[in-house]
Design an enzyme around this catalytic site. Sequence first.
Site, PDB file in Angstrom:
ATOM      1  N   ASP A 125       2.539   5.959  -6.629  1.00 41.06           N
ATOM      2  CA  ASP A 125       3.756   5.926  -5.829  1.00 41.06           C
ATOM      3  C   ASP A 125       5.041   5.975  -6.645  1.00 41.06           C
ATOM      4  O   ASP A 125       6.096   6.295  -6.104  1.00 41.06           O
ATOM      5  CB  ASP A 125       3.779   4.657  -4.963  1.00 41.06           C
ATOM      6  CG  ASP A 125       2.832   4.780  -3.800  1.00 41.06           C
ATOM      7  OD1 ASP A 125       2.682   5.898  -3.282  1.00 41.06           O
ATOM      8  OD2 ASP A 125       2.215   3.775  -3.426  1.00 41.06           O
ATOM      9  N   HIS A 136      -2.122  -1.785 -10.266  1.00 41.75           N
ATOM     10  CA  HIS A 136      -3.177  -1.210  -9.425  1.00 41.75           C
ATOM     11  C   HIS A 136      -4.423  -2.060  -9.505  1.00 41.75           C
ATOM     12  O   HIS A 136      -4.746  -2.588 -10.576  1.00 41.75           O
ATOM     13  CB  HIS A 136      -3.492   0.230  -9.857  1.00 41.75           C
ATOM     14  CG  HIS A 136      -4.146   1.010  -8.774  1.00 41.75           C
ATOM     15  ND1 HIS A 136      -5.498   0.960  -8.541  1.00 41.75           N
ATOM     16  CD2 HIS A 136      -3.618   1.806  -7.815  1.00 41.75           C
ATOM     17  CE1 HIS A 136      -5.771   1.716  -7.503  1.00 41.75           C
ATOM     18  NE2 HIS A 136      -4.655   2.236  -7.037  1.00 41.75           N
ATOM     19  N   HIS A 162       0.869  -1.181   0.000  1.00 35.59           N
ATOM     20  CA  HIS A 162       0.000   0.000   0.000  1.00 35.59           C
ATOM     21  C   HIS A 162       0.904   1.229   0.000  1.00 35.59           C
ATOM     22  O   HIS A 162       1.474   1.585  -1.022  1.00 35.59           O
ATOM     23  CB  HIS A 162      -0.931  -0.087   1.214  1.00 35.59           C
ATOM     24  CG  HIS A 162      -2.039   0.915   1.265  1.00 35.59           C
ATOM     25  ND1 HIS A 162      -2.336   1.766   0.238  1.00 35.59           N
ATOM     26  CD2 HIS A 162      -2.944   1.198   2.250  1.00 35.59           C
ATOM     27  CE1 HIS A 162      -3.380   2.530   0.582  1.00 35.59           C
ATOM     28  NE2 HIS A 162      -3.748   2.207   1.800  1.00 35.59           N
TER      29      HIS A 162
HETATM   30  N1  COA Z   1       5.105  -6.263 -10.389  1.00 33.18           N
HETATM   31  C1  COA Z   1       5.016  -7.445 -11.021  1.00 33.18           C
HETATM   32  N2  COA Z   1       3.864  -8.065 -11.261  1.00 33.18           N
HETATM   33  C2  COA Z   1       2.742  -7.448 -10.845  1.00 33.18           C
HETATM   34  C3  COA Z   1       2.762  -6.219 -10.171  1.00 33.18           C
HETATM   35  C4  COA Z   1       4.009  -5.618  -9.951  1.00 33.18           C
HETATM   36  N3  COA Z   1       4.112  -4.441  -9.331  1.00 33.18           N
HETATM   37  N4  COA Z   1       1.511  -5.860  -9.880  1.00 33.18           N
HETATM   38  C5  COA Z   1       0.715  -6.820 -10.345  1.00 33.18           C
HETATM   39  N5  COA Z   1       1.450  -7.795 -10.919  1.00 33.18           N
HETATM   40  C6  COA Z   1       0.978  -9.009 -11.552  1.00 33.18           C
HETATM   41  C7  COA Z   1       0.454  -9.935 -10.481  1.00 33.18           C
HETATM   42  O1  COA Z   1       1.482 -10.753  -9.956  1.00 33.18           O
HETATM   43  C8  COA Z   1      -0.579 -10.703 -11.245  1.00 33.18           C
HETATM   44  O2  COA Z   1       0.072 -11.669 -12.036  1.00 33.18           O
HETATM   45  P1  COA Z   1      -0.549 -13.134 -12.225  1.00 33.18           P
HETATM   46  O3  COA Z   1      -1.884 -12.905 -12.872  1.00 33.18           O
HETATM   47  O4  COA Z   1       0.466 -13.811 -13.074  1.00 33.18           O
HETATM   48  O5  COA Z   1      -0.646 -13.694 -10.839  1.00 33.18           O
HETATM   49  C9  COA Z   1      -1.148  -9.670 -12.169  1.00 33.18           C
HETATM   50  O6  COA Z   1      -0.137  -8.670 -12.344  1.00 33.18           O
HETATM   51  C10 COA Z   1      -2.413  -9.003 -11.655  1.00 33.18           C
HETATM   52  O7  COA Z   1      -2.165  -8.328 -10.446  1.00 33.18           O
HETATM   53  P2  COA Z   1      -2.997  -8.547  -9.129  1.00 33.18           P
HETATM   54  O8  COA Z   1      -2.206  -9.422  -8.221  1.00 33.18           O
HETATM   55  O9  COA Z   1      -4.389  -8.916  -9.465  1.00 33.18           O
HETATM   56  O10 COA Z   1      -3.020  -7.116  -8.498  1.00 33.18           O
HETATM   57  P3  COA Z   1      -3.794  -6.755  -7.146  1.00 33.18           P
HETATM   58  O11 COA Z   1      -4.964  -5.946  -7.546  1.00 33.18           O
HETATM   59  O12 COA Z   1      -4.033  -7.928  -6.283  1.00 33.18           O
HETATM   60  O13 COA Z   1      -2.705  -5.877  -6.419  1.00 33.18           O
HETATM   61  C11 COA Z   1      -1.182  -4.119  -6.120  1.00 33.18           C
HETATM   62  C12 COA Z   1      -2.530  -4.525  -6.705  1.00 33.18           C
HETATM   63  C13 COA Z   1      -1.049  -2.593  -6.213  1.00 33.18           C
HETATM   64  C14 COA Z   1      -1.092  -4.514  -4.636  1.00 33.18           C
HETATM   65  C15 COA Z   1      -0.074  -4.810  -6.932  1.00 33.18           C
HETATM   66  O14 COA Z   1      -0.118  -4.340  -8.250  1.00 33.18           O
HETATM   67  C16 COA Z   1       1.300  -4.592  -6.321  1.00 33.18           C
HETATM   68  O15 COA Z   1       1.701  -5.332  -5.425  1.00 33.18           O
HETATM   69  N6  COA Z   1       2.055  -3.540  -6.792  1.00 33.18           N
HETATM   70  C17 COA Z   1       3.334  -3.244  -6.214  1.00 33.18           C
HETATM   71  C18 COA Z   1       3.160  -2.460  -4.934  1.00 33.18           C
HETATM   72  C19 COA Z   1       2.655  -1.057  -5.180  1.00 33.18           C
HETATM   73  O16 COA Z   1       3.149  -0.355  -6.051  1.00 33.18           O
HETATM   74  N7  COA Z   1       1.687  -0.618  -4.352  1.00 33.18           N
HETATM   75  C20 COA Z   1       1.143   0.714  -4.409  1.00 33.18           C
HETATM   76  C21 COA Z   1      -0.301   0.699  -4.777  1.00 33.18           C
HETATM   77  S1  COA Z   1      -0.925   2.320  -5.037  1.00 33.18           S
END
Ligand code: COA
Length: 379
Positions: free
Chosen positions: A309, A257, A218
């Site tokens: 971010d 996201h 987050h």
């Molecule tokens: N790096 C690599 N792969 C990513 C990714 C990232 N930053 N964000 C998403 N993915 C991948 C996931 O692993 C998933 O892959 P899969 O289908 O092979 O399992 C796919 O993209 C879909 O993502 P998902 O896990 O459904 O996203 P979510 O909605 O559960 O999570 C976040 C959203 C923001 C938590 C996630 O994108 C993340 O962890 N980002 C990095 C942390 C971040 O920047 N947070 C700030 C948010 S404002």
Amino acid sequence: MTEKGLADVVAAQTRISDIDGKLGKLWYAGYSIDDLAENSTFEEVFFLLHNNRLPTPAELDELTEQMVDYRETTQFLTELMPTLAEQTSPMSMLRTGISAASAYDPDGWDNSPEAVYRKAIRITSLIPTLIAHYDRHRRDLPVVEPNQKLPHAANFLYMLSGEEPTQEAATGFDVLFILYADHTMNASTFTARVVASTLADIHSGVVAAIAALKGPLHGGANELAMRMLEEIGSPDRVERFVADLFARGEKIMGFGHRVYRTVDDPRATILKRLSKEMGELAGEPIWYEISEKVDEVVRRDKGLRPNVDFYAGSFLHYLGLATDLFTPVFAASRAAGWTAHIREQYADNRIIRPDSEYIGPRDRTYRPIEERTGEETPA
Ligand code: COA
């Protein structure tokens, strides 16, 4: 069974903010984030989130005066801060600081709507002072008392550095405060609403929200994004770094996201421009250049887009902030949204108590302890 992570579950009705993830749009009480970033101020946005309309000049003056008054910290927190600066991370300090502030709020445990609004203004006004005092203590520098003449965001930069910020820095930081102020039912806001729904006090709701924001999935991502840029060190090392990261199956911070999946996060678009401008002004464009290259490679290879971010990382670095203060800055701004959501929850409350689906074994036979082998543990 709902989606894991409560994806697509509508947890509350709100008048505070709205997102269209397909169009890449964000609105606060019906005003587009682009208009607000271009024309508004954080103080005005605070009023908007709390009152669902923009303030009149008199209302804005009144709020601004209150916010200036409430920047002052209490003796208890002043005495506590050297220990917090020595012993805790900035987010842990904030969690403790807001909890401690609850004991000294002039409205005490009064939970009337008027008192809760005043507490919301106090909490939001105080957070920058806590962060700045903490940072000055750990750098062995004298604390800088708030400057009553400066707006909220500019005063925060002043208390951190002891110098009045340039116009560009003050305006850019204010825009960042506007962009981070609210974002519908994100994890910390949901947390705040859950706590409020038990009718616990507003400080408890904000303390819980700070705890939720602390995690790297987050709020922690802006800090980790900057650390990654530093680790990469130069634009020509980006391809290799990103390829290795994905080969290890790791996530790249500041990308992806839950809501914006097919278009850009509108906040990232604005912060990208701000980071570029500040990088040029600082005569140190390298962090922006590395960011831009990472953005290009991650889009191309994974189809992932930067979230709020990512460019916030290099932008805050250009403003001279220590990297571990980036998430506390997010909290300082998001306090406006958290407190607005807590008040909205109080105004039309039912305790938030979802259900769960039991997937463990049933009808098991209880065995005395001497007969157990430990092999019965379900997978
Ligand atoms: N790096 C690599 N792969 C990513 C990714 C990232 N930053 N964000 C998403 N993915 C991948 C996931 O692993 C998933 O892959 P899969 O289908 O092979 O399992 C796919 O993209 C879909 O993502 P998902 O896990 O459904 O996203 P979510 O909605 O559960 O999570 C976040 C959203 C923001 C938590 C996630 O994108 C993340 O962890 N980002 C990095 C942390 C971040 O920047 N947070 C700030 C948010 S404002």
